[in-house]
Design a protein around this motif. Sequence first.
Motif, PDB file in Angstrom:
ATOM      1  N   CYS A 172      43.221  12.055  11.793  1.00  0.00           N
ATOM      2  CA  CYS A 172      43.267  13.349  10.870  1.00  0.00           C
ATOM      3  C   CYS A 172      42.644  12.802   9.527  1.00  0.00           C
ATOM      4  N   GLN A 184      42.143  20.319   7.147  1.00  0.00           N
ATOM      5  CA  GLN A 184      42.193  19.037   7.745  1.00  0.00           C
ATOM      6  C   GLN A 184      41.364  19.141   9.032  1.00  0.00           C
ATOM      7  N   TRP A 186      40.098  16.612  12.564  1.00  0.00           N
ATOM      8  CA  TRP A 186      40.476  15.353  13.393  1.00  0.00           C
ATOM      9  C   TRP A 186      39.389  14.865  14.106  1.00  0.00           C
ATOM     10  N   THR A 201      44.985   9.410   9.845  1.00  0.00           N
ATOM     11  CA  THR A 201      46.187   9.566  10.116  1.00  0.00           C
ATOM     12  C   THR A 201      46.299   9.848  11.623  1.00  0.00           C
ATOM     13  N   ASP A 205      52.163  10.107  13.310  1.00  0.00           N
ATOM     14  CA  ASP A 205      52.329   9.850  11.783  1.00  0.00           C
ATOM     15  C   ASP A 205      52.559  11.131  11.171  1.00  0.00           C
ATOM     16  N   THR A 206      51.588  11.969  11.314  1.00  0.00           N
ATOM     17  CA  THR A 206      51.566  13.292  10.578  1.00  0.00           C
ATOM     18  C   THR A 206      52.847  14.131  11.178  1.00  0.00           C
ATOM     19  N   SER A 207      53.326  14.316  12.201  1.00  0.00           N
ATOM     20  CA  SER A 207      54.649  14.766  12.699  1.00  0.00           C
ATOM     21  C   SER A 207      55.761  14.309  12.125  1.00  0.00           C
TER      22      SER A 207
END
Length: 293
Positions: A172, A184, A186, A201, A205-207
């Motif tokens: 991301c 954002q 991806w 990211t 890690d985002t979650s």
Amino acid sequence: MKPRTQVYSILVVDIERFGRRANPVQIWLRERLYEIVGKAFSESGIDTDNGPKPSDRGDGFFWLLSGTDRTALTGRFVDVLDQKLRSHARTSNEEGALRLRVALHQGDVTDDGAGWVGEELNTACRLVDIEPLRTALASGPRAGLALAVSGEWHRQVVRHEDSSVASDTFRCVPFDAKEIQGEQAWISVPGYDAPPGISGTRAEDTSRGAATGRDAGTARADGGAAQGAAGNTRGGRGGGAAPAGQGPLAGARFDRVNQVFGGDQIVHGGQTFQWGPDPEEPAARDGGDGNGA
């Protein structure tokens, strides 16, 4: 007659370093582009005969796809397209190099009689030009293309981890371009575990960041109530304190900047909480009446 609006999957492709080539080479590259993309559609089982034809952009095109399997478009189609571009590279010199930036998005697009128009089409065309995508392609010499998908496309298609889509290779990055701010994108580059040359990211890690925010909210609600019940507040009101090292907040770390919890305390950085009596006021807490007197 009212212009017709319809939801499409939007594919945009641009040829890397197209404008640096002489006119005859540009003409040849465009011919090869349409040929290769057409074969990739056919071999990946995506039918484009019943929808609009591609709209040329000089160094590439956008293609509006109706009723297309988006998972197949993200997975099988991108893989076949990359393979064909890499085959082209094996028989071509630098002047004839054909490498692509590819973007996928979706949304309402309108045919006004003179052409296609719509905010989502603008978004897709902005997406294919973002600097992280350019950098990832330039930094990945093994690949034939670099792919960017919108946040919406990632949420609806990529994150569900279909076996045909290498979801763990996406990273991301911020998507800011002209009228688009705070979105954002991806990015993935076939043949690489992560897109080269950029910092992004991972999905987990985002979650995790979102989950941390939810957990902190739970601690804020539960911790405040437990703290009042145990009497371990700064003012010393209540019937006593839990032993040191025990209690619902013992050893907890709160790393959310400006996180509010316990009713009236603000943390401006990371802190570790130890449940127990205040070491600065042992006399007031031992044998006192709970109000510091």
